[in-house]
Design a protein around this motif. Structure first.
Motif, PDB file in Angstrom:
ATOM      1  N   LEU A  81     144.977  44.766  37.167  1.00 18.82           N
ATOM      2  CA  LEU A  81     145.378  43.481  36.618  1.00 18.82           C
ATOM      3  C   LEU A  81     144.523  43.154  35.399  1.00 18.82           C
ATOM      4  CD1 LEU A  81     147.226  40.996  37.365  1.00 18.82           C
ATOM      5  CD2 LEU A  81     145.204  40.050  38.484  1.00 18.82           C
ATOM      6  N   ASP A  82     145.179  42.710  34.332  1.00 14.26           N
ATOM      7  CA  ASP A  82     144.488  42.257  33.130  1.00 14.26           C
ATOM      8  C   ASP A  82     144.795  40.770  32.977  1.00 14.26           C
ATOM      9  OD1 ASP A  82     143.069  43.076  30.506  1.00 14.26           O
ATOM     10  OD2 ASP A  82     144.764  41.850  29.864  1.00 14.26           O
ATOM     11  N   VAL A  83     143.758  39.935  32.892  1.00 18.35           N
ATOM     12  CA  VAL A  83     143.958  38.496  32.824  1.00 18.35           C
ATOM     13  C   VAL A  83     143.109  37.868  31.730  1.00 18.35           C
ATOM     14  CG1 VAL A  83     144.545  38.274  35.266  1.00 18.35           C
ATOM     15  CG2 VAL A  83     142.185  37.999  34.561  1.00 18.35           C
ATOM     16  N   VAL A  84     143.551  36.695  31.316  1.00 19.62           N
ATOM     17  CA  VAL A  84     142.779  35.825  30.444  1.00 19.62           C
ATOM     18  C   VAL A  84     142.453  34.596  31.293  1.00 19.62           C
ATOM     19  CG1 VAL A  84     142.818  34.403  28.361  1.00 19.62           C
ATOM     20  CG2 VAL A  84     143.927  36.659  28.361  1.00 19.62           C
ATOM     21  N   LEU A  85     141.186  34.187  31.269  1.00 22.04           N
ATOM     22  CA  LEU A  85     140.771  33.026  32.051  1.00 22.04           C
ATOM     23  C   LEU A  85     140.408  31.864  31.132  1.00 22.04           C
ATOM     24  CD1 LEU A  85     138.478  34.662  34.761  1.00 22.04           C
ATOM     25  CD2 LEU A  85     140.933  34.207  34.847  1.00 22.04           C
ATOM     26  N   ARG A  86     140.511  30.678  31.703  1.00 18.64           N
ATOM     27  CA  ARG A  86     140.093  29.475  30.969  1.00 18.64           C
ATOM     28  C   ARG A  86     138.578  29.340  31.066  1.00 18.64           C
ATOM     29  NH1 ARG A  86     144.909  27.454  30.263  1.00 18.64           N
ATOM     30  NH2 ARG A  86     146.316  26.756  31.853  1.00 18.64           N
ATOM     31  N   TYR A  87     137.966  29.006  29.935  1.00 20.42           N
ATOM     32  CA  TYR A  87     136.546  28.722  29.923  1.00 20.42           C
ATOM     33  C   TYR A  87     136.373  27.258  30.248  1.00 20.42           C
ATOM     34  CZ  TYR A  87     131.812  28.181  28.271  1.00 20.42           C
ATOM     35  OH  TYR A  87     130.479  27.910  28.203  1.00 20.42           O
ATOM     36  N   PRO A  88     135.542  26.845  31.116  1.00 19.33           N
ATOM     37  CA  PRO A  88     134.468  27.556  31.816  1.00 19.33           C
ATOM     38  C   PRO A  88     134.797  27.864  33.277  1.00 19.33           C
ATOM     39  CG  PRO A  88     133.985  25.218  31.846  1.00 19.33           C
ATOM     40  CD  PRO A  88     135.326  25.394  31.189  1.00 19.33           C
ATOM     41  N   ALA A  89     135.958  28.380  33.568  1.00 17.82           N
ATOM     42  CA  ALA A  89     136.315  28.714  34.960  1.00 17.82           C
ATOM     43  C   ALA A  89     135.290  29.685  35.548  1.00 17.82           C
ATOM     44  CB  ALA A  89     137.706  29.346  35.010  1.00 17.82           C
ATOM     45  N   PRO A  90     134.936  29.521  36.823  1.00 16.63           N
ATOM     46  CA  PRO A  90     134.011  30.473  37.456  1.00 16.63           C
ATOM     47  C   PRO A  90     134.724  31.813  37.642  1.00 16.63           C
ATOM     48  CG  PRO A  90     134.808  28.862  39.058  1.00 16.63           C
ATOM     49  CD  PRO A  90     135.349  28.454  37.726  1.00 16.63           C
ATOM     50  N   VAL A  91     134.304  32.817  36.920  1.00 14.50           N
ATOM     51  CA  VAL A  91     135.014  34.104  36.860  1.00 14.50           C
ATOM     52  C   VAL A  91     135.132  34.747  38.236  1.00 14.50           C
ATOM     53  CG1 VAL A  91     134.984  36.427  35.885  1.00 14.50           C
ATOM     54  CG2 VAL A  91     134.368  34.461  34.457  1.00 14.50           C
ATOM     55  N   ARG A  92     134.048  34.919  38.940  1.00 11.64           N
ATOM     56  CA  ARG A  92     134.100  35.611  40.242  1.00 11.64           C
ATOM     57  C   ARG A  92     135.015  34.891  41.229  1.00 11.64           C
ATOM     58  NH1 ARG A  92     129.840  39.542  41.064  1.00 11.64           N
ATOM     59  NH2 ARG A  92     128.410  39.448  39.312  1.00 11.64           N
ATOM     60  N   GLU A  93     134.914  33.579  41.290  1.00 14.67           N
ATOM     61  CA  GLU A  93     135.735  32.795  42.213  1.00 14.67           C
ATOM     62  C   GLU A  93     137.220  32.876  41.837  1.00 14.67           C
ATOM     63  OE1 GLU A  93     136.932  30.327  45.314  1.00 14.67           O
ATOM     64  OE2 GLU A  93     135.094  31.458  45.022  1.00 14.67           O
ATOM     65  N   THR A  94     137.516  32.775  40.560  1.00 10.16           N
ATOM     66  CA  THR A  94     138.902  32.842  40.097  1.00 10.16           C
ATOM     67  C   THR A  94     139.508  34.208  40.384  1.00 10.16           C
ATOM     68  OG1 THR A  94     138.409  31.234  38.355  1.00 10.16           O
ATOM     69  CG2 THR A  94     140.422  32.535  38.106  1.00 10.16           C
ATOM     70  N   VAL A  95     138.762  35.259  40.115  1.00 12.61           N
ATOM     71  CA  VAL A  95     139.243  36.624  40.373  1.00 12.61           C
ATOM     72  C   VAL A  95     139.420  36.854  41.872  1.00 12.61           C
ATOM     73  CG1 VAL A  95     138.603  39.068  40.235  1.00 12.61           C
ATOM     74  CG2 VAL A  95     138.380  37.592  38.217  1.00 12.61           C
ATOM     75  N   ARG A  96     138.501  36.334  42.690  1.00 12.27           N
ATOM     76  CA  ARG A  96     138.641  36.474  44.147  1.00 12.27           C
ATOM     77  C   ARG A  96     139.930  35.820  44.626  1.00 12.27           C
ATOM     78  NH1 ARG A  96     138.406  33.467  48.240  1.00 12.27           N
ATOM     79  NH2 ARG A  96     137.541  31.664  47.156  1.00 12.27           N
ATOM     80  N   ARG A  97     140.203  34.610  44.127  1.00  6.69           N
ATOM     81  CA  ARG A  97     141.428  33.907  44.526  1.00  6.69           C
ATOM     82  C   ARG A  97     142.676  34.663  44.052  1.00  6.69           C
ATOM     83  NH1 ARG A  97     138.838  29.279  42.405  1.00  6.69           N
ATOM     84  NH2 ARG A  97     140.557  29.072  40.944  1.00  6.69           N
ATOM     85  N   MET A  98     142.615  35.262  42.870  1.00  4.42           N
ATOM     86  CA  MET A  98     143.747  36.057  42.377  1.00  4.42           C
ATOM     87  C   MET A  98     143.999  37.251  43.287  1.00  4.42           C
ATOM     88  SD  MET A  98     143.408  36.086  38.256  1.00  4.42           S
ATOM     89  CE  MET A  98     143.816  34.635  37.299  1.00  4.42           C
ATOM     90  N   ARG A  99     142.943  37.946  43.667  1.00  4.78           N
ATOM     91  CA  ARG A  99     143.090  39.098  44.571  1.00  4.78           C
ATOM     92  C   ARG A  99     143.732  38.680  45.894  1.00  4.78           C
ATOM     93  NH1 ARG A  99     137.499  41.033  42.768  1.00  4.78           N
ATOM     94  NH2 ARG A  99     138.001  42.873  41.518  1.00  4.78           N
ATOM     95  N   GLU A 100     143.232  37.585  46.465  1.00  7.24           N
ATOM     96  CA  GLU A 100     143.767  37.109  47.740  1.00  7.24           C
ATOM     97  C   GLU A 100     145.229  36.709  47.608  1.00  7.24           C
ATOM     98  OE1 GLU A 100     141.113  33.954  48.840  1.00  7.24           O
ATOM     99  OE2 GLU A 100     139.577  35.341  49.571  1.00  7.24           O
TER     100      GLU A 100
END
Length: 134
Positions: A81-100
Motif C-alpha cells: 500500500l502506498d499512501v499520503v497522510l495528513r500532517y500532523p497525523a500520528p503515522v504509526r497509529e494511522t498505518v496500524r488502523r489502515m492495516r486493521e
C-alpha cells in the motif's frame, strides 16, 4: 413452465433451503482488481489519510487516495500500500488502523485472509489544504 420446473417448485425443500453441499456448489474467483479496490477504499476511510491531485507530464490525472497492489492466494494475501497522510497525523497509529481496516474488509467482503500489509507513506500534506503530488 416446464415439467421439470413445475416438479421442482412443488417439492418440499429441506430446512437448509435445499442447497447442495458446499463442495458441490462450485467455486468463486474474485479478480485481483476487485481485491485491490477493496483495500484502497478501506485505507481511504481511515482518518489521517489524504487524497491528492496527481499529475503526470503536466497532465492532471485526477484525485487519488491510497494505491494498493495485491499478490498471493486468497488465503494468504500480501498487500503493498502506498499512501499520503495528513500532517500532523500520528503515522504509526494511522498505518496500524489502515492495516486493521484492510484486513477486516477483505475478510468480510471477499472472505480472503490477509497475511501482510506493507505500507509506504510517500508524502505528508498539511491538513485542510489540497496538495498536488507529481
Amino acid at each position: 413452465m416446464t415439467a421439470e420446473a413445475a416438479r421442482t417448485a412443488t417439492e418440499p425443500r429441506p430446512p437448509d433451503g435445499g442447497l447442495p453441499e458446499p463442495a458441490e456448489r462450485g467455486t468463486l474467483d474474485i479478480d485481483r482488481t476487485v481485491l485491490r479496490k477493496i483495500a484502497e477504499h478501506a485505507a481511504d476511510e481511515v482518518a489521517g489519510g489524504a487524497r491528492v491531485r496527481r499529475r503526470l507530464a503536466g497532465v492532471g490525472l485526477g484525485e487519488h487516495g491510497a494505491s494498493a497492489h495485491v499478490a498471493g492466494p486468497d488465503r494468504e494475501l500480501r498487500i503493498r500500500l502506498d499512501v499520503v497522510l495528513r500532517y500532523p497525523a500520528p503515522v504509526r497509529e494511522t498505518v496500524r488502523r489502515m492495516r486493521e481496516r484492510i484486513t477486516a474488509e477483505l475478510e468480510r467482503i471477499a472472505g480472503c485472509r490477509v497475511r501482510t500489509v506493507d505500507v509506504t507513506v510517500s508524502a505528508m500534506v498539511r491538513a485542510g489544504k489540497r496538495q498536488r503530488v507529481e
